[in-house]
Motif scaffolding. Structure first.
Motif, PDB file in Angstrom:
ATOM      1  N   ASP A 101       0.770  -1.253  -0.103  1.00 31.46           N
ATOM      2  CA  ASP A 101      -0.071   0.148   0.212  1.00 31.46           C
ATOM      3  C   ASP A 101       0.803   1.280   0.145  1.00 31.46           C
ATOM      4  O   ASP A 101       0.282   2.395  -0.350  1.00 31.46           O
ATOM      5  CB  ASP A 101      -0.957   0.044   1.148  1.00 31.46           C
ATOM      6  N   LEU A 102       2.014   1.097   0.379  1.00 33.48           N
ATOM      7  CA  LEU A 102       3.039   2.327   0.277  1.00 33.48           C
ATOM      8  C   LEU A 102       3.503   2.868  -1.232  1.00 33.48           C
ATOM      9  O   LEU A 102       4.017   3.684  -1.384  1.00 33.48           O
ATOM     10  CB  LEU A 102       4.129   2.262   1.152  1.00 33.48           C
ATOM     11  N   VAL A 103       3.127   2.109  -2.547  1.00 27.91           N
ATOM     12  CA  VAL A 103       3.352   2.552  -3.950  1.00 27.91           C
ATOM     13  C   VAL A 103       2.513   3.684  -3.831  1.00 27.91           C
ATOM     14  O   VAL A 103       1.428   3.842  -3.501  1.00 27.91           O
ATOM     15  CB  VAL A 103       3.046   1.277  -4.565  1.00 27.91           C
ATOM     16  N   LEU A 115       9.729   7.466  -1.567  1.00 27.08           N
ATOM     17  CA  LEU A 115       8.569   7.509  -2.125  1.00 27.08           C
ATOM     18  C   LEU A 115       8.528   6.012  -2.723  1.00 27.08           C
ATOM     19  O   LEU A 115       9.202   5.497  -3.724  1.00 27.08           O
ATOM     20  CB  LEU A 115       8.543   8.448  -3.489  1.00 27.08           C
ATOM     21  N   GLY A 116       7.627   5.371  -2.281  1.00 26.66           N
ATOM     22  CA  GLY A 116       7.177   4.038  -2.991  1.00 26.66           C
ATOM     23  C   GLY A 116       6.774   4.144  -4.331  1.00 26.66           C
ATOM     24  O   GLY A 116       6.008   4.793  -4.829  1.00 26.66           O
ATOM     25  N   ARG A 146       9.669  -1.341  -4.507  1.00 26.91           N
ATOM     26  CA  ARG A 146      10.951  -0.608  -4.674  1.00 26.91           C
ATOM     27  C   ARG A 146      10.359   0.877  -4.334  1.00 26.91           C
ATOM     28  O   ARG A 146       9.311   1.337  -4.454  1.00 26.91           O
ATOM     29  CB  ARG A 146      11.193  -0.537  -6.120  1.00 26.91           C
ATOM     30  N   ALA A 147      11.487   1.575  -4.114  1.00 30.80           N
ATOM     31  CA  ALA A 147      11.261   3.104  -3.561  1.00 30.80           C
ATOM     32  C   ALA A 147      12.395   3.917  -3.988  1.00 30.80           C
ATOM     33  O   ALA A 147      13.503   3.514  -4.308  1.00 30.80           O
ATOM     34  CB  ALA A 147      11.248   3.113  -1.954  1.00 30.80           C
ATOM     35  N   SER A 162       7.597   5.235   9.263  1.00 30.98           N
ATOM     36  CA  SER A 162       6.646   5.870   9.292  1.00 30.98           C
ATOM     37  C   SER A 162       5.894   6.651   8.256  1.00 30.98           C
ATOM     38  O   SER A 162       6.741   6.754   7.219  1.00 30.98           O
ATOM     39  CB  SER A 162       6.973   7.089  10.365  1.00 30.98           C
ATOM     40  N   THR A 163       4.808   6.664   8.097  1.00 28.55           N
ATOM     41  CA  THR A 163       4.134   7.678   6.958  1.00 28.55           C
ATOM     42  C   THR A 163       3.507   8.583   7.810  1.00 28.55           C
ATOM     43  O   THR A 163       2.730   8.765   8.729  1.00 28.55           O
ATOM     44  CB  THR A 163       3.078   6.708   6.332  1.00 28.55           C
TER      45      THR A 163
END
Length: 168
Positions: A101-103, A115-116, A146-147, A162-163
């Motif tokens: 979900d961080l993409v 940044l995902g 990947r980020a 953390s987000t």
């Protein structure tokens, strides 16, 4: 979104196919990646792939590895440890779905902004290097992300993920 995720392991390889080396900390350079890693140096197996992709850093969840390994064990197939997945960062305290979900989102790992960019679709590379053909099936949806590295600094084992809440 609040996680209790933190870095359990950090890995890098100096060239394509080289064994992943476990390190306690690593220097990250904005726009490049992990100092000393194959993709930061342009010597990774997929460095020349077109269209070019951001391959600064890859992250995988330990719970995703455990799920994949349970699937492999059910079929009496050999399992993979975190280093064998060929990802740079192994995270504890986050599920594969939460990581996926961080993409498309900004997040912070330790003091470093990221940044995902995309899911790490399981490829045949780990399977080929270890002669274990079921990697792609076992890690489907659990291969990590990947980020892009947006700020420079040092990551160490134990650093938190953390987000920040954004208005979507």
């Amino acid at each position: 979104m609040k996680f209790n995720a933190h870095i359990q392991a950090i890995y890098l390889a100096t060239s394509a196919g080289a064994e992943m080396q476990s390190v306690h900390s690593a220097k990250l350079n904005a726009g490049i990646g992990i100092e000393g890693d194959r993709y930061a140096m342009g010597t990774g197996a997929y460095s020349a792939t077109e269209p070019a992709k951001v391959r600064h850093i890859s992250l995988i969840s330990l719970s995703g590895i455990e799920t994949a390994n349970d699937w492999l064990k059910a079929g009496d197939e050999p399992t993979f440890d975190a280093a064998e997945t060929r990802r740079n960062i192994a995270l504890k305290g986050i599920t594969a779905d939460e990581l996926n979900d961080l993409v498309g989102k900004r997040f912070q790992l330790g003091g470093i902004q990221m940044l995902g960019t995309e899911l790490c679709t399981p490829c045949e590379r780990p399977a080929q290097l270890l002669s274990r053909p079921s990697f792609m099936d076992a890690f489907e949806g659990r291969g990590g992300i990947r980020a892009e590295v947006l700020s420079s600094g040092v990551l160490a084992i134990g650093d938190q993920l953390s987000t920040e809440k954004t208005n979507d």
